[in-house]
Design a protein around this motif. Sequence first.
Motif, PDB file in Angstrom:
ATOM      1  N   LYS A  50      68.876 -28.745  18.289  1.00  0.00           N
ATOM      2  CA  LYS A  50      70.206 -28.141  17.156  1.00  0.00           C
ATOM      3  C   LYS A  50      71.317 -28.779  17.424  1.00  0.00           C
ATOM      4  O   LYS A  50      72.388 -29.010  16.945  1.00  0.00           O
ATOM      5  CB  LYS A  50      70.596 -26.567  17.291  1.00  0.00           C
ATOM      6  N   SER A  51      71.347 -28.978  19.064  1.00  0.00           N
ATOM      7  CA  SER A  51      72.765 -29.808  19.713  1.00  0.00           C
ATOM      8  C   SER A  51      73.040 -31.292  19.241  1.00  0.00           C
ATOM      9  O   SER A  51      74.038 -31.536  18.874  1.00  0.00           O
ATOM     10  CB  SER A  51      72.462 -29.069  20.958  1.00  0.00           C
ATOM     11  N   THR A  52      71.478 -31.634  19.556  1.00  0.00           N
ATOM     12  CA  THR A  52      71.667 -33.450  19.487  1.00  0.00           C
ATOM     13  C   THR A  52      71.919 -33.974  18.088  1.00  0.00           C
ATOM     14  O   THR A  52      72.036 -34.628  17.807  1.00  0.00           O
ATOM     15  CB  THR A  52      69.969 -33.753  19.071  1.00  0.00           C
ATOM     16  N   MET A 162      79.628 -25.692  13.471  1.00  0.00           N
ATOM     17  CA  MET A 162      79.816 -24.260  14.940  1.00  0.00           C
ATOM     18  C   MET A 162      78.030 -24.705  15.535  1.00  0.00           C
ATOM     19  O   MET A 162      77.125 -24.621  14.689  1.00  0.00           O
ATOM     20  CB  MET A 162      80.011 -23.314  14.393  1.00  0.00           C
ATOM     21  N   ASP A 163      78.364 -24.914  16.682  1.00  0.00           N
ATOM     22  CA  ASP A 163      76.891 -24.732  18.035  1.00  0.00           C
ATOM     23  C   ASP A 163      76.922 -23.594  18.253  1.00  0.00           C
ATOM     24  O   ASP A 163      77.212 -23.641  19.362  1.00  0.00           O
ATOM     25  CB  ASP A 163      77.035 -26.291  18.322  1.00  0.00           C
ATOM     26  N   GLU A 164      75.975 -22.353  17.994  1.00  0.00           N
ATOM     27  CA  GLU A 164      75.872 -21.467  19.164  1.00  0.00           C
ATOM     28  C   GLU A 164      77.297 -20.648  19.472  1.00  0.00           C
ATOM     29  O   GLU A 164      77.482 -20.437  20.745  1.00  0.00           O
ATOM     30  CB  GLU A 164      74.936 -21.450  19.778  1.00  0.00           C
ATOM     31  N   PRO A 165      78.117 -20.477  18.242  1.00  0.00           N
ATOM     32  CA  PRO A 165      79.781 -20.434  18.820  1.00  0.00           C
ATOM     33  C   PRO A 165      79.875 -19.089  19.615  1.00  0.00           C
ATOM     34  O   PRO A 165      80.423 -18.865  20.004  1.00  0.00           O
ATOM     35  CB  PRO A 165      80.406 -20.704  17.522  1.00  0.00           C
TER      36      PRO A 165
HETATM   37 MG    MG Z   1      71.900 -26.625  21.594  1.00  0.00          MG
END
Ligand code: MG
Length: 301
Positions: A50-52, A162-165
């Motif tokens: 996901k972050s990638t 938004m990445d796991e905000p």
């Molecule tokens: Mg991540």
Amino acid sequence: MPNGQKFVEVSDLVRVFATPEGEVRALDGLSFDVRHGEFLSIVGPSGCGKSTLAMLIAGLMRPSSGLVALGGRTVDRPQTNLGIVFQNAVLLAWRSALDNVLLQVEMRGLDARQYRHRAMDLLASVGLEGFERRLPHELSGGMKQRVAICRALIHDPPLLLMDEPFGALDALSRDQMTLDIQGICARGGKTVLFITHSITEAVFLSGRVIVMTPRPGRIDGIFDVELPRPRRLAVREDPAFAGYTRQIRDRFMAHGVLRDIEDPSPLAPLGGFPSPLASPRGCGSPLAPPSPPGGEGAAGA
Ligand SMILES: [Mg+2]
Ligand SMILES: Nc1ncnc2c1ncn2[C@@H]1O[C@H](COP(=O)(O)OP(=O)(O)O)[C@@H](O)[C@H]1O
């Protein structure tokens, strides 16, 4: 750009990392679009890429193959036309809340004085009126994350990533932030890509939810959430809401990301309180029955 048109286009995206242990295939052929004005969530287990994906969309990383395009333009460098919020707020400790928000415009070489009003308005819109002059150590985790959201929005980008905000927040703060994000994004007409591992948050906020497989990350399913907006927290008790969360949970069950209990009969009693004398060195766990040598007591993979 009119609502409904493709804004973010991800096609056949692959990202492989070279590590000392060999290649890690983080993303394996991901294709989807985010339409203008859409709120789309990506849900997946830790390590599914996901972050990638967020880094690739923001142009902070290059794909191994495949393409990302924003507004019809291939992403081949860091993008300035979007706002990003990460799990940890990462504020500068020596700058006030207001100056942390304004940092974004300073870094873009814009005149921060012209953005003060907007920064104050944004901070007020997330309940931080009166906290503008506070330093990060004087703010709670939730407040810091609100500052980070304002910082991501100060230049009024059309796209918010938004990445796991809310990952580092307590459950009540998460609920409040979920409501606030819904309001901010709807008012600002933002296109939002929201990455989370919370099924409930994804269903609550989104028009569509993409479920990813465990690594290597692929799309496992795409779900349309047809619940009227704006949504109140109580919608989570709605049978239709439960229907969506169940469908998504079932995908995780199918991949072994979640495993329900097998025997729904009441759990066997543990046998009362153990005598402290029964475990002379006090190190035996009263909860775990002794396992036979080499037997089934060993944890399965
Ligand atoms: Mg991540
Ligand atoms: N810079 C990197 N070098 C090597 N492996 C990486 C790197 N970044 C991510 N990975 C690996 O790629 C996979 C996906 O990571 P990530 O995108 O952070 O997943 P998620 O955000 O879904 O938890 C993980 O196995 C992770 O260890």
